[in-house]
Design an enzyme around this catalytic site. Structure first.
Site, PDB file in Angstrom:
ATOM      1  N   CYS A   1     -12.919 -10.101  13.628  1.00 20.07           N
ATOM      2  CA  CYS A   1     -11.776 -10.732  12.972  1.00 20.07           C
ATOM      3  C   CYS A   1     -10.494 -10.318  13.695  1.00 20.07           C
ATOM      4  O   CYS A   1     -10.440  -9.220  14.266  1.00 20.07           O
ATOM      5  CB  CYS A   1     -11.680 -10.289  11.512  1.00 20.07           C
ATOM      6  SG  CYS A   1     -13.092 -10.822  10.523  1.00 20.07           S
TER       7      CYS A   1
ATOM      8  N   GLY B   1       0.797  -1.218   0.000  1.00 21.69           N
ATOM      9  CA  GLY B   1       0.000   0.000   0.000  1.00 21.69           C
ATOM     10  C   GLY B   1       0.831   1.269   0.000  1.00 21.69           C
ATOM     11  O   GLY B   1       0.434   2.282  -0.561  1.00 21.69           O
ATOM     12  N   THR B   2       2.019   1.236   0.624  1.00 21.79           N
ATOM     13  CA  THR B   2       2.829   2.451   0.680  1.00 21.79           C
ATOM     14  C   THR B   2       4.042   2.403  -0.236  1.00 21.79           C
ATOM     15  O   THR B   2       4.466   3.429  -0.742  1.00 21.79           O
ATOM     16  CB  THR B   2       3.303   2.745   2.123  1.00 21.79           C
ATOM     17  OG1 THR B   2       3.900   1.555   2.637  1.00 21.79           O
ATOM     18  CG2 THR B   2       2.150   3.127   3.017  1.00 21.79           C
TER      19      THR B   2
ATOM     20  N   GLY C   1      -3.974  -7.817  -1.526  1.00 14.27           N
ATOM     21  CA  GLY C   1      -5.291  -7.983  -2.136  1.00 14.27           C
ATOM     22  C   GLY C   1      -5.579  -9.410  -2.539  1.00 14.27           C
ATOM     23  O   GLY C   1      -4.812 -10.325  -2.252  1.00 14.27           O
TER      24      GLY C   1
ATOM     25  N   CYS D   1     -15.892  -5.714  10.966  1.00 15.69           N
ATOM     26  CA  CYS D   1     -14.681  -5.737  10.136  1.00 15.69           C
ATOM     27  C   CYS D   1     -15.073  -5.301   8.728  1.00 15.69           C
ATOM     28  O   CYS D   1     -16.212  -5.507   8.301  1.00 15.69           O
ATOM     29  CB  CYS D   1     -14.104  -7.155  10.123  1.00 15.69           C
ATOM     30  SG  CYS D   1     -12.555  -7.291   9.193  1.00 15.69           S
TER      31      CYS D   1
ATOM     32  N   ASN E   1      -0.715 -13.475  -3.994  1.00 19.35           N
ATOM     33  CA  ASN E   1      -0.927 -12.614  -2.836  1.00 19.35           C
ATOM     34  C   ASN E   1       0.387 -12.445  -2.075  1.00 19.35           C
ATOM     35  O   ASN E   1       1.187 -13.376  -1.987  1.00 19.35           O
ATOM     36  CB  ASN E   1      -1.992 -13.295  -1.962  1.00 19.35           C
ATOM     37  CG  ASN E   1      -2.190 -12.606  -0.654  1.00 19.35           C
ATOM     38  OD1 ASN E   1      -1.462 -12.854   0.307  1.00 19.35           O
ATOM     39  ND2 ASN E   1      -3.147 -11.709  -0.596  1.00 19.35           N
ATOM     40  N   ASP E   2       0.616 -11.240  -1.524  1.00 18.75           N
ATOM     41  CA  ASP E   2       1.913 -10.986  -0.892  1.00 18.75           C
ATOM     42  C   ASP E   2       2.152 -11.795   0.387  1.00 18.75           C
ATOM     43  O   ASP E   2       3.314 -12.018   0.761  1.00 18.75           O
ATOM     44  CB  ASP E   2       2.144  -9.476  -0.665  1.00 18.75           C
ATOM     45  CG  ASP E   2       1.059  -8.850   0.198  1.00 18.75           C
ATOM     46  OD1 ASP E   2       0.066  -9.535   0.526  1.00 18.75           O
ATOM     47  OD2 ASP E   2       1.190  -7.666   0.531  1.00 18.75           O
TER      48      ASP E   2
END
Lengths: 319, 319
Positions: A182, A11-12, A72, A175, A112-113
């Site tokens: 969660c 995200g960053t 994601g 959530c 996915n990461d």
């Protein structure tokens, strides 16, 4: 030696590099994640791949693939981003493999990461030689990656291991996934900040001021600091995060019978004492036959785990 | 055609039989589970195997294995019962494979009875041709079996898939596993009866009498009947069971990205409407991309699923 281009999209920041089969990072760059359009991110990927390919030709580096890990939900079979996190602008329905196929003839891997994190730790890190392990990345959110009998658990289309969205309290806070309670709502960076904000908003203004004048801007880092200095509301929030994480991990141990839990992400790396607390609580509440002997470790590969795991997909899948 | 001796060991009955490779049950017997010593159970197994072998010789049946499914925790690699349920007397530390090896030369398979249920459903039942599925047996307790990418999830020593012991409420009732708020404490036969008993003990005697004079002897069957007639406390208990089960199943869907959930056990078979309620709730609370399209079915093989799955281990593992 074979090399692979690795791309780790968060995200960053977006980390890219050329990674060797022994996990050695030969080149590396960090870009801030573009936040105007998703097109801008795809363009950055194209440009980076193109530049690394040129570099590889010049330096006679044997490139065999492009491997991408992204936050994601990922359709890893078809190389598509299905839906991203709120942290990446419009990160939905993007056919990454197709987009990059005009830039390179190399095979393109996408996952996915948290899965690429698990691949890196399983192939090269704390999980080397371990057939059954669970990875949890504790950061802004909570990601999960699972290796069972040596295989990454992916499910029908690659959506498995959303371990941040394991509920441990059906009466808990809402959530963003639609469920309640969660572990992400209690023990992620965002969750810890949200729970603290709720507490501050429920106490009187005079007491609130001893914490901060701006509850809306607080971060989990501050909550950890307040906890260290003994402020009771912060302690409650951190204790609850430990409880939620412990119940969630007990659920995972009851489900997977692993021998190892590996933690990654900024929050775990900055607060290693937390893992020790979780281990004690897990041992106290889980089925003895299953929790006994389960080790808990913080990622050995550290900061580059995501990049290495992304690049490593080509070798992990061919084993 | 190949045949296998199947043995399904439960808390109240032991089903044995000769099962063909197409899942056809050629012979079958039901014995009450001996409750004096574990030796008595082992002796029953020896005698049964011995008799079925004699029968097979007489009738020219091609026996290829003995397959056993048992309640409790099983070291399936070594063919040992590690620890059983409270429902089977001293069902701990029993080397079943060793014990039976003096009676037969056939290969002996042993697994948890929820895993053998999953094997039967995956190979022959509602899960045939489905690579990613989760099985839940709702009875006295709750058992779990998981097939991911075509493989049964077992973990380090076979203790995986204890899905009854997935907590969905860290503030919930104590579970005999050590954790709190496991789905078994809300939605198993024992759990439903326990929760109802608590409710009855907390209301005044006059109102309690409208339910029963003997709260200590109530069963889940009565709670379901009271729910049907609209008694509010029973409705609360059943609603809570549906909530707990739904949150637990959402956790499983978030973890495994399956395309199918299969229910078995007396409680599911007697209350099929419950599964529909659970499906609706799961769709309402889970991540849409993951819960969308997940089917929920009650076991197709019915009463003999455990027996068939126990016998079927030899063929399932050789595929």
């Amino acid at each position: 030696m074979e090399y692979s281009i690795g791309i780790d999209i968060g995200g960053t920041k977006i980390a890219t590099g050329i990674v060797g089969q022994q996990g050695n990072v030969r080149y590396k760059r960090i870009h801030p994640t573009p936040n105007s359009t998703n097109r801008e991110i795809v363009d950055l990927l194209k440009q980076t791949v193109s530049e690394y390919m040129k570099l590889a030709t010049e330096e006679n580096i044997n490139l065999v693939s492009v491997g991408i890990g992204s936050a994601g939900q990922i359709d890893y079979k078809n190389g598509r981003i299905l839906s991203g996190t709120v942290n990446i602008k419009d990160w939905n329905n993007i056919d990454i493999r197709e987009s990059l196929s005009h830039t390179t003839n190399l095979p393109i891997y996408l996952d996915n990461d948290a899965n690429t994190f698990a691949i890196a730790e399983h192939q090269l890190g704390s999980g080397k030689g371990v057939d059954d392990l669970v990875c949890l990345t504790l950061g802004t959110g909570i990601g999960g990656g699972i290796v069972s009998d040596g295989n990454v658990i992916r499910g029908k289309w690659g959506g498995a291991a959303e371990l941040g969205h394991m509920s441990v309290n059906f009466n808990g806070p809402d959530c963003n996934c639609g469920s309640k309670g969660c572990i992400e709502t209690y023990a992620s960076g965002t969750g810890i900040a949200n729970r603290m904000r709720e507490k501050l908003n429920s106490i009187d203004a005079g007491k609130r001021i001893s914490y901060t004048e701006h509850p809306d801007m607080l971060t989990s880092k501050e909550v950890f600091e307040w906890n260290k200095t003994g402020l009771p509301e912060a302690k409650e929030v951190i204790d609850q995060a430990i409880t939620a994480l412990s119940f969630g991990i007990v659920n995972m141990i009851h489900t997977f019978n692993p021998s190892l839990i590996i933690f990654g992400g900024g929050l775990a790396e900055a607060n290693r004492w937390l893992i020790e607390e979780v281990q004690n609580k897990v041992n106290a509440i889980g089925m003895p036959s299953l929790v006994k002997g389960v080790e808990m470790k913080v990622s050995k590969l550290g900061y580059d785990t995501g990049l290495i795991g992304a690049a490593y997909q080509v070798w992990a899948t061919s084993k």
